[in-house]
Design a protein around this motif. Structure first.
Motif, PDB file in Angstrom:
ATOM      1  N   THR A  47       1.246  -1.543  -0.283  1.00 11.34           N
ATOM      2  CA  THR A  47       0.066  -0.015   0.167  1.00 11.34           C
ATOM      3  C   THR A  47       0.888   0.990   0.322  1.00 11.34           C
ATOM      4  O   THR A  47       1.937   1.409   0.598  1.00 11.34           O
ATOM      5  N   PHE A  52      -2.065   3.263  10.056  1.00 12.52           N
ATOM      6  CA  PHE A  52      -2.587   2.504   9.010  1.00 12.52           C
ATOM      7  C   PHE A  52      -3.456   1.264   9.193  1.00 12.52           C
ATOM      8  O   PHE A  52      -3.984   1.087   8.723  1.00 12.52           O
ATOM      9  N   HIS A  86      -2.533   0.524  -3.484  1.00 11.43           N
ATOM     10  CA  HIS A  86      -2.943  -0.720  -3.066  1.00 11.43           C
ATOM     11  C   HIS A  86      -3.097  -2.221  -3.617  1.00 11.43           C
ATOM     12  O   HIS A  86      -3.503  -2.032  -4.958  1.00 11.43           O
ATOM     13  N   LYS A 138     -10.389  -3.667  10.136  1.00  9.93           N
ATOM     14  CA  LYS A 138     -11.274  -3.309   8.254  1.00  9.93           C
ATOM     15  C   LYS A 138     -11.590  -5.106   8.257  1.00  9.93           C
ATOM     16  O   LYS A 138     -12.903  -5.064   7.398  1.00  9.93           O
ATOM     17  N   VAL A 139     -10.873  -5.224   7.491  1.00  7.92           N
ATOM     18  CA  VAL A 139     -11.279  -6.279   6.626  1.00  7.92           C
ATOM     19  C   VAL A 139     -11.774  -7.601   7.348  1.00  7.92           C
ATOM     20  O   VAL A 139     -12.938  -8.211   7.105  1.00  7.92           O
ATOM     21  N   ARG A 198      -7.453  -0.829   9.502  1.00 14.62           N
ATOM     22  CA  ARG A 198      -6.988  -1.834   8.147  1.00 14.62           C
ATOM     23  C   ARG A 198      -7.576  -3.342   8.083  1.00 14.62           C
ATOM     24  O   ARG A 198      -8.025  -3.702   8.059  1.00 14.62           O
ATOM     25  N   TRP A 199      -6.603  -3.773   9.758  1.00 12.66           N
ATOM     26  CA  TRP A 199      -6.447  -5.027   9.738  1.00 12.66           C
ATOM     27  C   TRP A 199      -8.401  -5.648   9.474  1.00 12.66           C
ATOM     28  O   TRP A 199      -8.484  -6.187   9.651  1.00 12.66           O
ATOM     29  N   GLU A 246     -12.164   2.501   2.252  1.00 11.42           N
ATOM     30  CA  GLU A 246     -12.921   2.708   3.835  1.00 11.42           C
ATOM     31  C   GLU A 246     -11.848   3.888   4.605  1.00 11.42           C
ATOM     32  O   GLU A 246     -13.174   5.001   5.311  1.00 11.42           O
ATOM     33  N   ILE A 247     -10.815   3.650   4.537  1.00  9.70           N
ATOM     34  CA  ILE A 247     -10.187   4.812   5.387  1.00  9.70           C
ATOM     35  C   ILE A 247     -10.106   6.524   4.684  1.00  9.70           C
ATOM     36  O   ILE A 247      -9.430   6.315   3.546  1.00  9.70           O
ATOM     37  N   ALA A 258     -11.578  -2.250   2.935  1.00 12.43           N
ATOM     38  CA  ALA A 258     -11.110  -2.205   3.749  1.00 12.43           C
ATOM     39  C   ALA A 258     -10.164  -0.801   3.316  1.00 12.43           C
ATOM     40  O   ALA A 258     -10.181   0.580   4.217  1.00 12.43           O
ATOM     41  N   CYS A 259      -9.318  -0.873   2.543  1.00 12.85           N
ATOM     42  CA  CYS A 259      -8.437   0.248   1.821  1.00 12.85           C
ATOM     43  C   CYS A 259      -9.276   1.112   1.797  1.00 12.85           C
ATOM     44  O   CYS A 259      -8.974   2.702   1.936  1.00 12.85           O
TER      45      CYS A 259
END
Length: 218
Positions: free
Chosen positions: A51, A144, A62, A151-152, A148-149, A173-174, A170-171
């Motif tokens: 990423t 970051f 990513h 969220k996955v 994200r972890w 969404e941040i 997930a990427c």
């Protein structure tokens, strides 16, 4: 670089792995009932996602790969990143001609590979900056990866969707504001490094509030 007449945009890059066998160790449920979640009975292969983030654009690029990243994968990633920040149709624009893009990453071996060094030598608008060893607090992309972890895994990819799809979503969404906050946090430590000052990161304070008991005190 911040004070230079030519504007510089810092791009932070790193790789993180995901595996379907991993899941949350804590959860919430109705009072009196245990929180239970089904997990796979066998381990799957790790998927590595590289990423790139920046202060101006948030998540720039990513890409997920089955298995570990290597020199060939990172070169493909850099080529795609180049086309994102400098689209071919805008190569001759004045803004792109003036801006320098500084790739900041760690010292993993394939980051130092000769083909990677040659890639930067062939791209005059791209510079590379290696972080000192054992200094994750200087790279905001480390912060970051943590949200994200989760969220996955919150998407339960082993039930509702493929893992790669969950990683991609997930990427996206941040938001940029969160990334800018992580970059500001890491930049707090920048002036202390050239001055060779004793750096106390947040983890040190939490684990060893008494400086004499910290692992690095010796």
């Amino acid at each position: 670089m911040d004070a230079h007449a030519i504007p510089h945009e810092f791009i932070f890059i790193d790789e993180a792995g995901f595996n379907l066998a991993k899941t949350r160790r804590r959860g919430r449920n109705v009072i009196g009932h245990r929180a239970i979640i089904d997990v796979p009975g066998q381990r799957d292969e790790n998927i590595k996602m590289c990423t790139a983030i920046s202060n101006m654009h948030g998540v720039l690029h990513h890409h997920a790969n089955l298995g570990p990243y290597n020199t060939g994968h990172i070169l493909t990633f850099l080529d795609r990143l180049h086309n994102i920040v400098i689209p071919p149709e805008r190569m001759n624009d004045a803004d792109h001609a003036r801006t320098r893009y500084v790739v900041v990453w760690d010292n993993v071996s394939f980051h130092h590979a000769a083909p990677v060094q040659n890639w930067f030598a062939d791209q005059p608008l791209f510079l590379v900056q290696y972080l000192p060893p054992f200094s994750p607090f200087l790279n905001p992309i480390e912060e970051f990866f943590s949200p994200r972890w989760w969220k996955v895994y919150d998407r339960q990819p082993y039930v509702h969707m493929p893992l790669v799809q969950a990683m991609e979503e997930a990427c996206d969404e941040i938001d940029v504001g969160a990334i800018q906050g992580w970059i500001r946090h890491s930049r707090r430590f920048f002036p202390q490094c050239p001055a060779r000052e004793d750096i106390t990161c947040d983890v040190d304070e939490a684990l060893w509030p008494d400086r004499a008991k910290r692992q690095d005190a010796a």
